[in-house]
Design an enzyme around this catalytic site. Structure first.
Site, PDB file in Angstrom:
ATOM      1  N   LYS A  14       1.843   8.263  -6.046  1.00  0.00           N
ATOM      2  CA  LYS A  14       3.160   8.024  -7.180  1.00  0.00           C
ATOM      3  C   LYS A  14       2.842   7.209  -7.705  1.00  0.00           C
ATOM      4  O   LYS A  14       2.127   5.644  -6.727  1.00  0.00           O
ATOM      5  CB  LYS A  14       4.302   8.078  -7.216  1.00  0.00           C
ATOM      6  CG  LYS A  14       5.545   7.466  -6.592  1.00  0.00           C
ATOM      7  CD  LYS A  14       5.823   5.718  -7.238  1.00  0.00           C
ATOM      8  CE  LYS A  14       6.710   5.326  -6.340  1.00  0.00           C
ATOM      9  NZ  LYS A  14       6.567   3.327  -7.065  1.00  0.00           N
ATOM     10  N   GLY A 105       3.018  -0.579   2.314  1.00  0.00           N
ATOM     11  CA  GLY A 105       3.414  -1.748   1.323  1.00  0.00           C
ATOM     12  C   GLY A 105       2.495  -2.342  -0.482  1.00  0.00           C
ATOM     13  O   GLY A 105       2.407  -2.877  -0.934  1.00  0.00           O
ATOM     14  N   GLY A 106       2.128  -0.839  -0.419  1.00  0.00           N
ATOM     15  CA  GLY A 106       1.284  -0.684  -1.689  1.00  0.00           C
ATOM     16  C   GLY A 106       1.805  -0.161  -2.861  1.00  0.00           C
ATOM     17  O   GLY A 106       1.076  -0.538  -4.354  1.00  0.00           O
ATOM     18  N   GLY A 107       2.880   0.259  -3.138  1.00  0.00           N
ATOM     19  CA  GLY A 107       3.599   0.506  -4.440  1.00  0.00           C
ATOM     20  C   GLY A 107       3.399   2.340  -4.561  1.00  0.00           C
ATOM     21  O   GLY A 107       3.442   2.510  -6.149  1.00  0.00           O
ATOM     22  N   LEU A 108       2.927   2.891  -3.846  1.00  0.00           N
ATOM     23  CA  LEU A 108       2.311   4.207  -3.984  1.00  0.00           C
ATOM     24  C   LEU A 108       2.931   4.669  -4.098  1.00  0.00           C
ATOM     25  O   LEU A 108       2.974   6.603  -3.653  1.00  0.00           O
ATOM     26  CB  LEU A 108       0.935   5.078  -3.392  1.00  0.00           C
ATOM     27  CG  LEU A 108       0.042   3.685  -4.369  1.00  0.00           C
ATOM     28  CD1 LEU A 108      -1.342   3.916  -3.367  1.00  0.00           C
ATOM     29  CD2 LEU A 108       0.048   3.497  -5.147  1.00  0.00           C
ATOM     30  N   GLY A 111       5.607   6.304   2.336  1.00  0.00           N
ATOM     31  CA  GLY A 111       6.747   6.920   2.965  1.00  0.00           C
ATOM     32  C   GLY A 111       7.363   7.561   2.795  1.00  0.00           C
ATOM     33  O   GLY A 111       8.227   8.352   2.987  1.00  0.00           O
ATOM     34  N   SER A 112       7.725   7.043   0.888  1.00  0.00           N
ATOM     35  CA  SER A 112       8.452   8.354   0.620  1.00  0.00           C
ATOM     36  C   SER A 112       8.888   9.492   0.033  1.00  0.00           C
ATOM     37  O   SER A 112       8.990  10.705   0.478  1.00  0.00           O
ATOM     38  CB  SER A 112       9.563   7.237  -0.617  1.00  0.00           C
ATOM     39  OG  SER A 112      10.196   6.206  -0.735  1.00  0.00           O
ATOM     40  N   ASP A 145      12.995   6.504  -3.719  1.00  0.00           N
ATOM     41  CA  ASP A 145      12.308   7.087  -4.557  1.00  0.00           C
ATOM     42  C   ASP A 145      11.870   8.681  -3.387  1.00  0.00           C
ATOM     43  O   ASP A 145      11.519   9.242  -4.437  1.00  0.00           O
ATOM     44  CB  ASP A 145      11.198   6.764  -4.120  1.00  0.00           C
ATOM     45  CG  ASP A 145      11.042   4.988  -5.253  1.00  0.00           C
ATOM     46  OD1 ASP A 145      11.858   4.993  -6.193  1.00  0.00           O
ATOM     47  OD2 ASP A 145       9.945   3.870  -4.636  1.00  0.00           O
TER      48      ASP A 145
END
Length: 290
Positions: A14, A105-108, A111-112, A145
Site C-alpha cells: 500500500k 520497515g519500509g512503510g509499504l 506485515g499488515s 493497517d
C-alpha cells in the site's frame, strides 16, 4: 459445497498518498488522516490447508521469530476465534510459504498485508464463513493497517487508521524506492519534533490540496538515506514518503515515464515500478479475477 481451491494469494503493498497527524490519544496512539491506495505489487503467499491444527511457516523471515510473525499470529487468531464459536473445519491447519518482495520497515504495509491475506485466505480455505466485518475486527487486533487490506478497497482512514471510508483516487503509476534501511514506526511517532496538530479536514478538501506526509520531515532529518532518495526523485516528479518510511515514491501518469526514470537511477537506488489500484489484488483474487 467445497470452496474454489486457491493456493497462491497476493499480499499487496500500500501507499499512503497523504498522511496527516491530527493529535495523540492518552494511550499514546496517534490520530491521523490518510489516503490508502494499493499497488499491483507485493508478497505472495502459498497456503495449503492441513487436516490437523498445525500452523507451519515454511519460509521463516530473517530477524522475525515465528511466534512473533504476523502470518502465524493471524492464523492462530482465526483458529481461536473459530474455536470460541464452535466452528471446527475438517481442515484446520495450514502450511504457509511466502515469497517476500516487500522490505521490512519500509512503510509499504508488508506485515499488515501478510496478516490480512492469511485471515482472508484461511477463512476461504477453511470455510469458516466469517464476514468481512468480523475479519476486519480480528485484523485490528494485529495492527491498525490490517483492516484496510482485509476490506480490499482504497480508503480514506481516520482515527488511528481504523475508520475507513471508501475512496477512488486516480490510479497512477509509481516508482517506489527503498534506501536499504528499515525505519521502525515508534522512532518516527516518538520523535518530539513530529507534527501532531495538523487540522482535521474532510476528504474533498484534502484531495484538492497538495498531498503531504507529516512524517516526511522527521524521516528526512533523521535518515540521510531518505533525504538522498527524495532529493533525487524530486528532480523528476512529485515524490514523498509512504507511511513512516523508509520507502519513498514518485508518481507518473504512465508506466513508460516511471520506467524511464528508474532506468536512470543511480546504482545505490533499489526500486520498482507499480500501478496504484483501488481494488486490492487480494480482493480480485478472492472474487475470481486476476
Amino acid at each position: 459445497m467445497q470452496p474454489t481451491v486457491i493456493e497462491t494469494w497476493p499480499a499487496p503493498a500500500k501507499l499512503n498518498l497523504f498522511l496527516y497527524i491530527t493529535g495523540q490519544r492518552q494511550d499514546g496512539y496517534h490520530l491521523l488522516q490518510t489516503l490508502f491506495q494499493f499497488l499491483d505489487y507485493g508478497d505472495t503467499l502459498t497456503i495449503r490447508p492441513r487436516n490437523d491444527d498445525q500452523i507451519n511457516l515454511l519460509t521463516p523471515i530473517d530477524g522475525v521469530e515465528n511466534e512473533q510473525n504476523l502470518i502465524i499470529r493471524a492464523a492462530r487468531l482465526l483458529q481461536q476465534h473459530c474455536e470460541r464459536r464452535n466452528i471446527r473445519p475438517a481442515q484446520f491447519g495450514a502450511n504457509i510459504h511466502i515469497e517476500k518482495c516487500l522490505p521490512m520497515g519500509g512503510g509499504l504495509g508488508g506485515g499488515s498485508s501478510n496478516a490480512a491475506t492469511v485471515l482472508v485466505a484461511l477463512n476461504h480455505l477453511w470455510q469458516s464463513g466469517l464476514n468481512v466485518d468480523t475479519l476486519a475486527e480480528l485484523g485490528l487486533q494485529l495492527g491498525a493497517d490490517v483492516p484496510v487490506f482485509i476490506r480490499g478497497y482504497a480508503a480514506f482512514a481516520e482515527g488511528i487508521g481504523e475508520q475507513l471510508t471508501p475512496a477512488n483516487p486516480p490510479e497512477k503509476w509509481y516508482l517506489v524506492a527503498h534506501p536499504s534501511i528499515s525505519i521502525a514506526t515508534p522512532l518516527i511517532f516518538g520523535d518530539p519534533e513530529l507534527t501532531r496538530n495538523s487540522p482535521v479536514r474532510d476528504l474533498e478538501t484534502l484531495l484538492n490540496q497538495t498531498f503531504v506526509n507529516d512524517c516526511e520531515a522527521i524521516a528526512r532529518k533523521r535518515f540521510r538515506e531518505v533525504e538522498q532518495l527524495l532529493s533525487w526523485l524530486l528532480e523528476y516528479a512529485p515524490a514523498r514518503l509512504t507511511g513512516t518510511g523508509a520507502c519513498v515514491f514518485a508518481e507518473f501518469d504512465t508506466e513508460f515515464a516511471a520506467r524511464q526514470v528508474l532506468d536512470q537511477a543511480p546504482e545505490w537506488l533499489n526500486g520498482f515500478v507499480a500501478r496504484g489500484v483501488n481494488v486490492s489484488p487480494l480482493q480480485r483474487r478472492l472474487s475470481g479475477q486476476r
